[in-house]
Design an enzyme around this catalytic site. Sequence first.
Site, PDB file in Angstrom:
ATOM      1  N   ASP A   9       0.842  -1.197   0.000  1.00 36.43           N
ATOM      2  CA  ASP A   9       0.000   0.000   0.000  1.00 36.43           C
ATOM      3  C   ASP A   9       0.873   1.241   0.000  1.00 36.43           C
ATOM      4  OD1 ASP A   9      -1.753   2.088   0.572  1.00 36.43           O
ATOM      5  OD2 ASP A   9      -2.722   1.062   2.249  1.00 36.43           O
ATOM      6  N   ILE A  10       0.819   2.013  -1.059  1.00 36.19           N
ATOM      7  CA  ILE A  10       1.664   3.203  -1.163  1.00 36.19           C
ATOM      8  C   ILE A  10       1.341   4.228  -0.074  1.00 36.19           C
ATOM      9  CG2 ILE A  10       0.222   4.499  -2.803  1.00 36.19           C
ATOM     10  CD1 ILE A  10       2.968   5.184  -4.228  1.00 36.19           C
ATOM     11  N   VAL A  32      -5.214   4.412  -6.984  1.00 31.29           N
ATOM     12  CA  VAL A  32      -4.187   5.052  -6.163  1.00 31.29           C
ATOM     13  C   VAL A  32      -4.628   6.459  -5.762  1.00 31.29           C
ATOM     14  CG1 VAL A  32      -1.831   5.966  -6.204  1.00 31.29           C
ATOM     15  CG2 VAL A  32      -2.284   3.695  -7.097  1.00 31.29           C
ATOM     16  N   ASP A  33      -5.192   7.184  -6.704  1.00 24.53           N
ATOM     17  CA  ASP A  33      -5.617   8.561  -6.453  1.00 24.53           C
ATOM     18  C   ASP A  33      -6.612   8.622  -5.292  1.00 24.53           C
ATOM     19  OD1 ASP A  33      -5.874  11.324  -6.846  1.00 24.53           O
ATOM     20  OD2 ASP A  33      -7.235  11.108  -8.538  1.00 24.53           O
ATOM     21  N   GLY A 123      -3.188   0.934 -13.990  1.00 29.69           N
ATOM     22  CA  GLY A 123      -4.448   0.512 -13.380  1.00 29.69           C
ATOM     23  C   GLY A 123      -5.600   0.775 -14.326  1.00 29.69           C
ATOM     24  N   TYR A 125      -6.147   3.127 -16.216  1.00 31.07           N
ATOM     25  CA  TYR A 125      -5.771   3.720 -17.501  1.00 31.07           C
ATOM     26  C   TYR A 125      -5.307   2.662 -18.499  1.00 31.07           C
ATOM     27  CZ  TYR A 125      -6.270   8.551 -15.854  1.00 31.07           C
ATOM     28  OH  TYR A 125      -6.761   9.753 -15.392  1.00 31.07           O
TER      29      TYR A 125
END
Length: 168
Positions: A9-10, A32-33, A123, A125
């Site tokens: 997990d970033i 992520v965003d 992801g 995209y």
Amino acid sequence: MELELVEGDITTQEVDAIVNAANSSLLGGGGVDGAIHRAGGPEILAACRALRATTLPNGLPTGDAIATPAGRLNARYVIHTVGPVWDPADDRSALLAAAYRNSLRVAASLDVDSIAFPAISAGVYGWPLADAATIAVRTVRAEAPSFPVRFVVFNRPAAEAFRIALAS
């Protein structure tokens, strides 16, 4: 130059800067965003809204990068970048490389000691993982930052793609 790969997990990474694979609106989204906005809290969204109200009224262009405070994340900054949407009929590799390059340049201007990248564009995209990993690693190596770079990927297939790219 130190390159590292983490499957996880970033939003939990303890680094100076976390790169957000943002959409051009900078106002949050999925993947992520959305995770970064949720974990970082309202400070990140407020900073992004301020950017939209001043310097980026039309949003952040694909390939560009800009920093905000990191809110409640274990980082000082979030560097927002917009990766391109995959299109097999249109080679957008230069835009994907620009997202990494410009994020590193923003990080250098902030004098960070470390940075964590997601697999930009890989992801929703739709960028093919192996190609996304190759472009990411090649671009970071070409920029040769003076600080450690960590690729933080969300699953085993992404980790394998980055392992192969890092080994080549």
